[in-house]
Write a protein that holds these residues in place. Structure first.
Motif, PDB file in Angstrom:
ATOM      1  N   GLU A 136      55.374  19.347  39.135  1.00 51.62           N
ATOM      2  CA  GLU A 136      55.034  17.987  39.551  1.00 51.62           C
ATOM      3  C   GLU A 136      53.619  18.012  40.078  1.00 51.62           C
ATOM      4  N   SER A 137      53.025  16.836  40.258  1.00 52.42           N
ATOM      5  CA  SER A 137      51.673  16.795  40.793  1.00 52.42           C
ATOM      6  C   SER A 137      51.721  17.062  42.300  1.00 52.42           C
ATOM      7  N   VAL A 138      51.033  18.119  42.723  1.00 56.32           N
ATOM      8  CA  VAL A 138      51.089  18.517  44.129  1.00 56.32           C
ATOM      9  C   VAL A 138      49.665  18.644  44.688  1.00 56.32           C
ATOM     10  N   ASP A 139      49.462  18.141  45.897  1.00 56.20           N
ATOM     11  CA  ASP A 139      48.192  18.378  46.586  1.00 56.20           C
ATOM     12  C   ASP A 139      48.276  19.781  47.198  1.00 56.20           C
ATOM     13  N   VAL A 140      47.650  20.744  46.524  1.00 55.65           N
ATOM     14  CA  VAL A 140      47.828  22.140  46.943  1.00 55.65           C
ATOM     15  C   VAL A 140      47.120  22.453  48.265  1.00 55.65           C
ATOM     16  N   ALA A 141      46.089  21.687  48.590  1.00 57.76           N
ATOM     17  CA  ALA A 141      45.425  21.898  49.881  1.00 57.76           C
ATOM     18  C   ALA A 141      46.396  21.545  51.010  1.00 57.76           C
ATOM     19  N   GLU A 142      47.118  20.439  50.805  1.00 57.44           N
ATOM     20  CA  GLU A 142      48.120  20.011  51.777  1.00 57.44           C
ATOM     21  C   GLU A 142      49.258  21.038  51.860  1.00 57.44           C
ATOM     22  N   ILE A 170      43.397  18.536  46.511  1.00 56.91           N
ATOM     23  CA  ILE A 170      43.302  19.196  45.204  1.00 56.91           C
ATOM     24  C   ILE A 170      44.657  19.087  44.517  1.00 56.91           C
ATOM     25  N   GLU A 171      44.690  18.231  43.485  1.00 52.34           N
ATOM     26  CA  GLU A 171      45.955  18.008  42.790  1.00 52.34           C
ATOM     27  C   GLU A 171      46.138  19.026  41.671  1.00 52.34           C
ATOM     28  N   ALA A 172      47.348  19.565  41.559  1.00 57.40           N
ATOM     29  CA  ALA A 172      47.649  20.458  40.445  1.00 57.40           C
ATOM     30  C   ALA A 172      49.096  20.250  40.019  1.00 57.40           C
ATOM     31  N   MET A 173      49.364  20.514  38.747  1.00 58.32           N
ATOM     32  CA  MET A 173      50.733  20.406  38.242  1.00 58.32           C
ATOM     33  C   MET A 173      51.424  21.747  38.445  1.00 58.32           C
ATOM     34  N   VAL A 174      52.211  21.837  39.503  1.00 60.26           N
ATOM     35  CA  VAL A 174      52.859  23.110  39.818  1.00 60.26           C
ATOM     36  C   VAL A 174      54.294  22.889  40.282  1.00 60.26           C
ATOM     37  N   ASP A 175      55.027  23.973  40.360  1.00 61.03           N
ATOM     38  CA  ASP A 175      56.358  23.943  40.949  1.00 61.03           C
ATOM     39  C   ASP A 175      56.176  24.135  42.454  1.00 61.03           C
ATOM     40  N   ARG A 176      56.396  23.069  43.197  1.00 65.62           N
ATOM     41  CA  ARG A 176      56.103  23.073  44.631  1.00 65.62           C
ATOM     42  C   ARG A 176      56.805  24.222  45.363  1.00 65.62           C
ATOM     43  N   GLU A 177      58.099  24.339  45.126  1.00 67.36           N
ATOM     44  CA  GLU A 177      58.893  25.328  45.847  1.00 67.36           C
ATOM     45  C   GLU A 177      58.417  26.755  45.551  1.00 67.36           C
ATOM     46  N   LYS A 178      58.090  26.988  44.281  1.00 65.80           N
ATOM     47  CA  LYS A 178      57.669  28.337  43.896  1.00 65.80           C
ATOM     48  C   LYS A 178      56.268  28.649  44.401  1.00 65.80           C
ATOM     49  N   MET A 179      55.415  27.632  44.483  1.00 66.55           N
ATOM     50  CA  MET A 179      54.086  27.865  45.045  1.00 66.55           C
ATOM     51  C   MET A 179      54.198  28.184  46.537  1.00 66.55           C
ATOM     52  N   VAL A 180      55.145  27.517  47.211  1.00 64.82           N
ATOM     53  CA  VAL A 180      55.388  27.822  48.619  1.00 64.82           C
ATOM     54  C   VAL A 180      55.816  29.289  48.745  1.00 64.82           C
ATOM     55  N   THR A 275      41.748  43.055  52.940  1.00 61.28           N
ATOM     56  CA  THR A 275      42.228  42.844  51.577  1.00 61.28           C
ATOM     57  C   THR A 275      42.062  41.379  51.206  1.00 61.28           C
ATOM     58  N   ARG A 276      41.734  41.154  49.931  1.00 60.38           N
ATOM     59  CA  ARG A 276      41.710  39.775  49.459  1.00 60.38           C
ATOM     60  C   ARG A 276      42.541  39.659  48.194  1.00 60.38           C
ATOM     61  N   PHE A 277      43.534  38.788  48.243  1.00 63.52           N
ATOM     62  CA  PHE A 277      44.320  38.469  47.054  1.00 63.52           C
ATOM     63  C   PHE A 277      43.783  37.166  46.488  1.00 63.52           C
ATOM     64  N   THR A 278      43.525  37.156  45.170  1.00 62.42           N
ATOM     65  CA  THR A 278      43.058  35.949  44.505  1.00 62.42           C
ATOM     66  C   THR A 278      44.031  35.629  43.384  1.00 62.42           C
ATOM     67  N   PHE A 279      44.395  34.357  43.282  1.00 61.69           N
ATOM     68  CA  PHE A 279      45.221  33.989  42.126  1.00 61.69           C
ATOM     69  C   PHE A 279      44.852  32.617  41.606  1.00 61.69           C
ATOM     70  N   THR A 280      45.158  32.433  40.311  1.00 67.49           N
ATOM     71  CA  THR A 280      44.855  31.150  39.693  1.00 67.49           C
ATOM     72  C   THR A 280      46.148  30.550  39.128  1.00 67.49           C
ATOM     73  N   VAL A 281      46.142  29.236  38.984  1.00 66.50           N
ATOM     74  CA  VAL A 281      47.205  28.567  38.221  1.00 66.50           C
ATOM     75  C   VAL A 281      46.530  27.484  37.380  1.00 66.50           C
ATOM     76  N   LEU A 282      47.094  27.184  36.233  1.00 67.39           N
ATOM     77  CA  LEU A 282      46.540  26.113  35.417  1.00 67.39           C
ATOM     78  C   LEU A 282      46.659  24.800  36.179  1.00 67.39           C
ATOM     79  N   LYS A 283      45.585  24.012  36.154  1.00 61.66           N
ATOM     80  CA  LYS A 283      45.564  22.801  36.966  1.00 61.66           C
ATOM     81  C   LYS A 283      46.473  21.712  36.387  1.00 61.66           C
ATOM     82  N   ASP A 284      46.471  21.588  35.048  1.00 64.03           N
ATOM     83  CA  ASP A 284      47.246  20.485  34.463  1.00 64.03           C
ATOM     84  C   ASP A 284      48.434  20.956  33.636  1.00 64.03           C
TER      85      ASP A 284
END
Ligand code: ADP
Length: 284
Positions: A136-142, A170-180, A275-284
């Motif tokens: 769903e569309s999620v504001d990932v900053a929030e 920052i809006e992205a199409m993600v699975d909210r629960e899994k991103m949490v 340590t720095r972990f970096t990850f990406t997800v497709l925005k749309d």
């Protein structure tokens, strides 16, 4: 010349079934490479068909095993946990300070067991590609702020600064629960392993991705351990017997979730620095 041809080729893999002459169906893995020469013309192809019945059988055995174990463990442990909680609350008569302490130890151990069971189930689902995303569309900053809020108290207790730069939506199409789940794992690890300094989180758009980072000033991870980070049950430089000990599955699950979102995850670290972990997800 042959090296050149190989490098320019493109590879495709499919899991499918073939029917034998005798009518039996067997699962196969077909790998096809299209070969192109340096000027771009297609010069041929190579296909390899592999019988994977044994692998499929084993995978099924493993899935069934995990299903049974997790189910059979979850129920009794949940019941025991509830019982202990009632004892702690004094619902079955007064408990001494000593007894209460012991019961709380038991309660924490059972919580940990439940978490491991749930992690095992997650890994098993990811490996058998049964995990489905509810995008769903999620504001990932929030979302980051929400996850940070759950760690405020723990960070304060350790005197760690918990920092987040961006205030923008920052809006992205993600699975909210899994991103949490991913953010909780990374921020949780950063806080767990860091004794002084800070944990900083950042997010920015890098079309077509949204890129996140979680950086800490903790002990760091040795260069030889970095490649093992995303393997099952790996834990490094551990003071043993620690109550906060995890399952060693968190990063495997996080990586699986991120890859399902079309992204990737990697870590950079310097011993003694952080340590720095970096990850990406497709925005749309
Ligand atoms: P868990 O935290 O449950 O043990 P993870 O898969 O989340 O499992 O992490 C695996 C291991 O990677 C940890 O046990 C730890 O040794 C190392 N690790 C993860 N994050 C950090 C970090 N921020 N700083 C130092 N070590 C880390």
């Amino acid at each position: 010349r042959s090296l050149n041809v190989r490098q320019k080729g493109s590879q495709h893999r499919i899991d499918t079934h073939i029917i034998r002459k005798d009518g039996s169906i067997i699962p196969v893995d077909i790998a096809v490479s299209v070969l192109t020469s340096s000027d771009g013309t297609i010069t041929g192809s190579i296909g390899i068909i592999k019988d994977i019945s044994e692998r499929v059988k084993l995978q099924k055995l493993k899935d069934d095993f995990v299903d049974i174990v997790t189910h059979e463990l979850r129920t009794p442990v949940s019941i025991a946990k509830e019982g202990v909680a009632q004892l702690i609350e004094g619902l079955h008569g007064p408990v001494t300070v000593d007894q209460k302490e012991m019961l709380e130890l038991v309660s924490r151990a059972m919580l940990r067991l439940l978490r491991i069971v749930s992690d095992l189930l997650d890994v098993s689902k990811i490996e058998s590609r049964k995990t489905v995303l509810n995008k769903e569309s999620v504001d990932v900053a929030e979302l980051i702020k929400e996850v940070m809020a759950t760690f405020r108290a723990r960070a304060e207790k350790k005197n760690l600064k918990l920092l987040f730069g961006s205030g923008k939506t920052i809006e992205a199409m993600v699975d909210r629960e899994k991103m949490v789940q991913v953010l909780t794992n990374l921020i949780g690890n950063a806080i767990k392993f860091t004794e002084r300094g800070s944990v900083s989180i950042a997010v920015e758009i890098k079309e077509p991705y949204v890129q996140f980072s979680v950086e800490d000033t903790g002990p760091g991870i040795a260069a030889e351990d970095l490649p093992k980070l995303f393997s099952k049950f790996e834990q490094f430089g551990k003071k043993d017997g620690h109550a906060e000990k995890g399952s060693g599955l968190g990063l495997v699950i996080s990586q699986g979730i991120i890859e399902l979102h079309g992204g990737r995850i990697f870590a950079e670290s310097q011993l003694g620095k952080g340590t720095r972990f970096t990850f990406t997800v497709l925005k749309d």
